[in-house]
Scaffold this motif. Structure first.
Motif, PDB file in Angstrom:
ATOM      1  N   TRP A  31     -13.584  -3.526 -10.071  1.00 54.72           N
ATOM      2  CA  TRP A  31     -12.338  -4.305 -10.152  1.00 54.72           C
ATOM      3  C   TRP A  31     -12.616  -5.727 -10.611  1.00 54.72           C
ATOM      4  CZ3 TRP A  31     -13.044  -0.051  -7.515  1.00 54.72           C
ATOM      5  CH2 TRP A  31     -11.988   0.869  -7.484  1.00 54.72           C
ATOM      6  N   TYR A 130     -11.960   3.684 -12.240  1.00 57.45           N
ATOM      7  CA  TYR A 130     -10.936   3.770 -11.196  1.00 57.45           C
ATOM      8  C   TYR A 130     -10.982   5.118 -10.474  1.00 57.45           C
ATOM      9  CZ  TYR A 130      -8.462  -0.579 -12.241  1.00 57.45           C
ATOM     10  OH  TYR A 130      -8.126  -1.895 -12.380  1.00 57.45           O
ATOM     11  N   ASN A 134     -12.724   5.048  -6.638  1.00 54.43           N
ATOM     12  CA  ASN A 134     -11.816   5.233  -5.499  1.00 54.43           C
ATOM     13  C   ASN A 134     -12.163   6.498  -4.723  1.00 54.43           C
ATOM     14  OD1 ASN A 134      -9.970   3.151  -4.996  1.00 54.43           O
ATOM     15  ND2 ASN A 134      -8.795   3.639  -6.812  1.00 54.43           N
ATOM     16  N   ASP A 138     -13.596   6.186  -0.717  1.00 60.72           N
ATOM     17  CA  ASP A 138     -12.865   6.840   0.378  1.00 60.72           C
ATOM     18  C   ASP A 138     -13.719   7.877   1.093  1.00 60.72           C
ATOM     19  OD1 ASP A 138     -10.691   5.329   0.008  1.00 60.72           O
ATOM     20  OD2 ASP A 138      -9.361   6.893  -0.730  1.00 60.72           O
ATOM     21  N   ASN A 150     -10.516  -0.456   1.295  1.00 61.39           N
ATOM     22  CA  ASN A 150      -9.932  -0.082   0.017  1.00 61.39           C
ATOM     23  C   ASN A 150      -9.069  -1.205  -0.546  1.00 61.39           C
ATOM     24  OD1 ASN A 150      -8.437   1.459  -2.068  1.00 61.39           O
ATOM     25  ND2 ASN A 150      -9.389   3.228  -1.078  1.00 61.39           N
ATOM     26  N   ASN A 154      -9.771  -3.326  -4.048  1.00 56.44           N
ATOM     27  CA  ASN A 154      -8.773  -3.372  -5.123  1.00 56.44           C
ATOM     28  C   ASN A 154      -8.320  -4.802  -5.409  1.00 56.44           C
ATOM     29  OD1 ASN A 154      -7.894  -0.626  -6.217  1.00 56.44           O
ATOM     30  ND2 ASN A 154      -7.987  -0.217  -4.041  1.00 56.44           N
ATOM     31  N   SER A 382      -2.488  -2.770  -4.101  1.00 59.37           N
ATOM     32  CA  SER A 382      -3.732  -2.157  -3.621  1.00 59.37           C
ATOM     33  C   SER A 382      -3.437  -0.951  -2.744  1.00 59.37           C
ATOM     34  CB  SER A 382      -4.559  -3.187  -2.837  1.00 59.37           C
ATOM     35  OG  SER A 382      -4.958  -4.254  -3.675  1.00 59.37           O
ATOM     36  N   TYR A 385      -2.936   2.275  -4.720  1.00 61.55           N
ATOM     37  CA  TYR A 385      -4.194   2.953  -5.066  1.00 61.55           C
ATOM     38  C   TYR A 385      -4.783   3.656  -3.845  1.00 61.55           C
ATOM     39  CZ  TYR A 385      -4.292   0.798  -9.670  1.00 61.55           C
ATOM     40  OH  TYR A 385      -3.995   0.453 -10.949  1.00 61.55           O
ATOM     41  N   LEU A 386      -4.673   3.012  -2.677  1.00 60.50           N
ATOM     42  CA  LEU A 386      -5.154   3.625  -1.429  1.00 60.50           C
ATOM     43  C   LEU A 386      -4.395   4.929  -1.157  1.00 60.50           C
ATOM     44  CD1 LEU A 386      -6.613   3.603   1.369  1.00 60.50           C
ATOM     45  CD2 LEU A 386      -4.741   2.168   2.206  1.00 60.50           C
ATOM     46  N   SER A 389      -5.366   7.780  -3.407  1.00 59.23           N
ATOM     47  CA  SER A 389      -6.742   8.264  -3.233  1.00 59.23           C
ATOM     48  C   SER A 389      -6.973   8.985  -1.903  1.00 59.23           C
ATOM     49  CB  SER A 389      -7.737   7.102  -3.370  1.00 59.23           C
ATOM     50  OG  SER A 389      -7.637   6.207  -2.283  1.00 59.23           O
ATOM     51  N   ILE A 401      -5.944  10.681  -8.609  1.00 56.63           N
ATOM     52  CA  ILE A 401      -5.997   9.228  -8.860  1.00 56.63           C
ATOM     53  C   ILE A 401      -5.767   8.964 -10.348  1.00 56.63           C
ATOM     54  CG2 ILE A 401      -7.493   7.168  -8.858  1.00 56.63           C
ATOM     55  CD1 ILE A 401      -9.005   8.508  -6.474  1.00 56.63           C
TER      56      ILE A 401
END
Length: 467
Positions: A31, A130, A134, A138, A150, A154, A382, A385-386, A389, A401
């Protein structure tokens, strides 16, 4: 289906350690690099238009930006599928190498065609990052802190953005390298940072969860035992295992048809929420960030060479939001915090838009308002994205994702800059404020959907969230 020793639970019970810090630093740099890349290109855009550099037109600078986004979308889809098939580690090494080589090549661009091709290939690498990163993060980070880790990673995009803005101010300074060579040095520095991270990443193991899925039990056992040894060397004896926790294992990779069935049928409401979150944050961010310089120069008369200075307060708000609010996503819960951050970001943008139309702001107060708005918006983005994922099954995590990133970035990333460029070009504050209002409505709507249909994923093992 065959039952396995629960390596997932062994990973989730581990106390936070130096080993976890190394993983976060080695993988999270993706990132920072993306932020550096996007801001550097924006900051050196004017220099690239000079006749003694690449002599690009404003349209060509815009095309280079669009090709980077297109590369990122395609990279996410191609490398996302390969990440699920070939493993997290192989792909996060490959994608970083693609990024590093393309960025280094950008520094030697002789003209627009070569420069644009390099931007496209750089995007391929970043999009692939990405999906691979991710997934890996995780699957390696303990469940109880997955949310805050996470979000912080991000949010580090904005550390890269500040680095990009700061380095462009120094590199383009005639007393240092000047505009003719400074932009080349900037890209070369980004590539050097990436090559350094390739060396650090070699020590991050393959995801044991992915190995188990592909029947490589012994290798998964060996990696988890090694991690446990490193953590217990720092913290002493580890917490006992709960023998009742066991998960089933699938021994084959799902086809694209099965992936789409899971997304569109079995987890339809999760997909709807994920799509709304990704689309809203992509539109919201690209609307403001890609037109930040235009608003400052067109409406507030800020000289072009000073625009980078206004990136710093904006970046600060964006970094602090996920860092300070992140722990609440693990304590208060995902649904409540996603809804809260999305709605506060929307209300803040609407209020800023109203103040902008009324002429109540100057360049400085506008920048401070946006910093406050993006304190919440950064945590919200952010968390999108969490969400993507962690709410889909392990065997298709990277592909999920990639798909949501591609759709969100494609729609929000292409539409927003074009729309706002057109609205700002009109020179009418009211027209620009209508664009802000659209962004506000989108994020507030997405926040409501998350509260109503979201998943309580906090402090739960990935296998329990999506069997």
């Amino acid at each position: 289906m065959a039952h396995t020793h629960d390596l997932a639970h062994r990973l989730d019970r581990l106390p936070w350690s130096r080993w976890h810090w190394r993983v976060v630093l080695a993988l999270g740099v993706a990132w920072v690099l993306d932020g550096l890349e996007v801001t550097l290109v924006g900051s050196v855009g004017a220099a690239l238009e000079r006749p003694d550099t690449l002599a690009l037109t404003a349209v060509q600078v815009g095309w280079a930006g669009s090709l980077y986004v297109a590369g990122a979308i395609l990279g996410a889809l191609i490398f996302g599928r390969l990440t699920d098939k070939l493993g997290r580690k192989k792909l996060f090494m490959v994608t970083l190498a693609v990024y590093a080589i393309a960025t280094l090549a950008t520094a030697f661009s002789p003209g627009f065609t070569f420069f644009a091709a390099c931007r496209f290939i750089t995007g391929l690498g970043i999009g692939g990052e990405y999906a691979a990163i991710n997934s890996a993060i995780d699957e390696l980070i303990p469940a109880r802190v997955r949310g805050r880790v996470n979000l912080a990673i991000n949010g580090s995009f904005w550390i890269g953005a500040a680095l990009g803005a700061g380095s462009s101010l120094i590199l383009l300074n005639p007393a240092v390298f000047g505009p003719v060579q400074g932009w080349r040095v900037g890209f070369a520095m980004g590539a050097l940072l990436a090559f350094a991270m390739v060396l650090v990443r070699r020590h991050v193991p393959e995801s044991p969860r992915w190995l188990l899925l592909h029947g490589r039990d012994e290798e998964a056992q060996r990696i988890v035992a090694d991690i446990e040894a490193q953590v217990s060397a720092q913290h002493g004896p580890l917490p006992p295992l709960d023998p009742s926790l066991r998960h089933a294992r699938r021994d084959s990779m799902p086809t694209m048809r099965e992936v789409l069935h899971v997304l569109l049928s079995r987890y339809r409401s999760r997909s709807g929420v994920a799509l709304a979150l990704m689309l809203a944050q992509a539109f919201f961010y690209n609307a403001i960030f890609f037109t930040y310089a235009l608003v400052l120069t067109r409406f507030y008369g800020v000289p072009e060479y000073s625009v980078a200075l206004y990136i710093f307060p904006f970046a600060l708000g964006n970094v602090l939001g996920p860092l300070l609010l992140g722990p609440l996503f693990d304590k208060v819960g995902r649904r409540r915090m996603i809804a809260l951050t999305y709605c506060l970001a929307g209300i803040g943008l609407a209020a800023t838009g109203a103040a902008f139309v009324a002429g109540l702001l100057d360049a400085r107060s506008q920048a401070l308002c946006w910093s406050a708005v993006f304190f919440f918006a950064s945590a919200a983005a952010s968390s999108a994205y969490l969400t993507v994922s962690e709410v889909f099954p392990l065997e298709m995590r990277a592909m999920a994702i990639a798909l949501f990133y591609a759709v969100g970035t494609g729609a929000g990333g292409f539409v927003a800059p074009v729309l706002f460029g057109w609205l700002i070009g009109s020179g009418d504050r009211g027209a620009v404020a209508i664009g802000y209002a659209i962004g506000a409505v989108l994020v507030i709507g997405a926040g409501w959907l998350a509260l109503r249909f979201g998943v309580d994923a906090e402090r739960k093992s990935l296998e329990d969230i999506a069997p």
